[in-house]
Design a protein around this motif. Structure first.
Motif, mmCIF file in Angstrom:
data_model
loop_
_atom_site.group_PDB
_atom_site.id
_atom_site.type_symbol
_atom_site.label_atom_id
_atom_site.label_comp_id
_atom_site.label_asym_id
_atom_site.label_seq_id
_atom_site.Cartn_x
_atom_site.Cartn_y
_atom_site.Cartn_z
ATOM 1 N N LEU A 1 56.151 50.557 -47.877
ATOM 2 C CA LEU A 1 56.841 50.437 -46.223
ATOM 3 C C LEU A 1 56.037 52.008 -45.102
ATOM 4 N N ASP A 2 56.373 51.789 -44.038
ATOM 5 C CA ASP A 2 55.291 52.310 -43.521
ATOM 6 C C ASP A 2 56.304 53.793 -43.591
ATOM 7 N N ASN A 3 58.038 53.346 -43.599
ATOM 8 C CA ASN A 3 58.642 54.984 -43.195
ATOM 9 C C ASN A 3 58.726 55.521 -44.166
ATOM 10 N N GLY A 4 58.256 55.506 -45.199
ATOM 11 C CA GLY A 4 58.146 56.586 -46.314
ATOM 12 C C GLY A 4 59.420 55.354 -47.437
ATOM 13 N N GLU A 5 59.943 54.702 -46.971
ATOM 14 C CA GLU A 5 61.157 54.563 -48.000
ATOM 15 C C GLU A 5 61.016 53.790 -49.129
ATOM 16 N N GLY A 6 59.588 53.953 -49.924
ATOM 17 C CA GLY A 6 59.566 52.860 -50.618
ATOM 18 C C GLY A 6 58.285 51.971 -50.909
ATOM 19 N N LEU A 7 57.736 51.551 -51.926
ATOM 20 C CA LEU A 7 57.013 50.282 -52.782
ATOM 21 C C LEU A 7 57.950 49.126 -52.219
ATOM 22 N N VAL A 8 56.720 47.951 -51.693
ATOM 23 C CA VAL A 8 57.595 46.584 -52.259
ATOM 24 C C VAL A 8 56.306 45.712 -53.090
ATOM 25 N N LEU A 9 56.619 45.590 -54.309
ATOM 26 C CA LEU A 9 55.699 45.325 -55.222
ATOM 27 C C LEU A 9 56.191 43.684 -55.144
ATOM 28 N N ARG A 10 54.642 42.557 -55.132
ATOM 29 C CA ARG A 10 54.933 41.378 -54.858
ATOM 30 C C ARG A 10 54.723 40.309 -56.517
ATOM 31 N N LEU A 11 55.460 40.141 -57.294
ATOM 32 C CA LEU A 11 54.849 39.900 -58.501
ATOM 33 C C LEU A 11 54.373 38.260 -57.695
ATOM 34 N N GLY A 12 53.965 37.429 -59.246
ATOM 35 C CA GLY A 12 53.617 36.920 -59.229
ATOM 36 C C GLY A 12 53.863 35.634 -58.487
ATOM 37 N N SER A 13 55.231 34.622 -58.647
ATOM 38 C CA SER A 13 56.068 34.524 -58.176
ATOM 39 C C SER A 13 56.997 34.508 -57.115
ATOM 40 N N GLY A 14 55.874 35.694 -55.914
ATOM 41 C CA GLY A 14 56.405 35.988 -55.354
ATOM 42 C C GLY A 14 57.688 36.970 -54.930
ATOM 43 N N THR A 15 58.022 36.636 -55.576
ATOM 44 C CA THR A 15 59.330 37.889 -56.269
ATOM 45 C C THR A 15 59.207 39.068 -55.421
ATOM 46 N N PRO A 16 59.779 40.182 -54.598
ATOM 47 C CA PRO A 16 60.160 41.433 -54.160
ATOM 48 C C PRO A 16 60.449 42.459 -54.813
ATOM 49 N N VAL A 17 59.618 42.690 -55.030
ATOM 50 C CA VAL A 17 60.502 44.185 -55.786
ATOM 51 C C VAL A 17 60.253 45.417 -54.991
ATOM 52 N N PHE A 18 61.782 46.025 -54.663
ATOM 53 C CA PHE A 18 61.938 47.528 -53.731
ATOM 54 C C PHE A 18 61.732 49.095 -54.528
#
Length: 136
Positions: free
Chosen positions: A34-51
């Motif tokens: 994330l550009d704002n430095g607030e973390g990452l988003v993982l995209r699982l194979g199903s498309g589900t995001p994990v923050f």
């Protein structure tokens, strides 16, 4: 009744850069920083995001924070072991020499690793996991 638009699983990490490298380079997941430095988003194979969010005083949970269903746990163990990843071994859990628990989670096999922040990530295979978690 609560109306839920979308679920977004989250967990903390102590080092965002180390987490990015592990989830992207080691596990091969699609990762967005994330550009704002607030973390990452993982995209699982199903498309589900994990923050994944940074937490300065992060303490890993004493349990698995994320299970990933795979086609073949043994293949994953071999691939990740070749990359230098060590698998978690639990006393009294009946894991084999590779660290795989046979017949885990409704008949499939299971294995666990920790990310750089100590969060436990599990891998499971077998049709039993589909029956447990798919909608009926």
């Amino acid at each position: 009744m609560v109306t839920i638009r979308r679920e977004i699983p989250t967990f903390a990490v102590g080092d965002v850069d180390a987490a990015r490298a592990f989830y992207s380079d080691t596990l091969g997941l699609r990762v967005t920083v994330l550009d704002n430095g607030e973390g990452l988003v993982l995209r699982l194979g199903s498309g589900t995001p994990v923050f994944l969010y940074p937490k300065e005083d992060h303490q890993p949970a004493g349990f698995t924070v994320l299970h990933l269903e795979v086609d073949d746990v043994d293949q994953v163990v071999d691939e990740l072991t070749a990359k230098g990843v060590e698998f978690v071994r639990y006393n009294g859990f009946g894991q084999d020499e590779k660290g795989v628990a046979r017949g885990f989670m409704a008949g499939g096999d299971g294995a666990w690793v920790t990310d750089p922040s100590g969060n436990v990530i599990g891998f499971a295979d077998g049709t039993g996991t589909q029956a447990l978690f798919d909608e009926s």
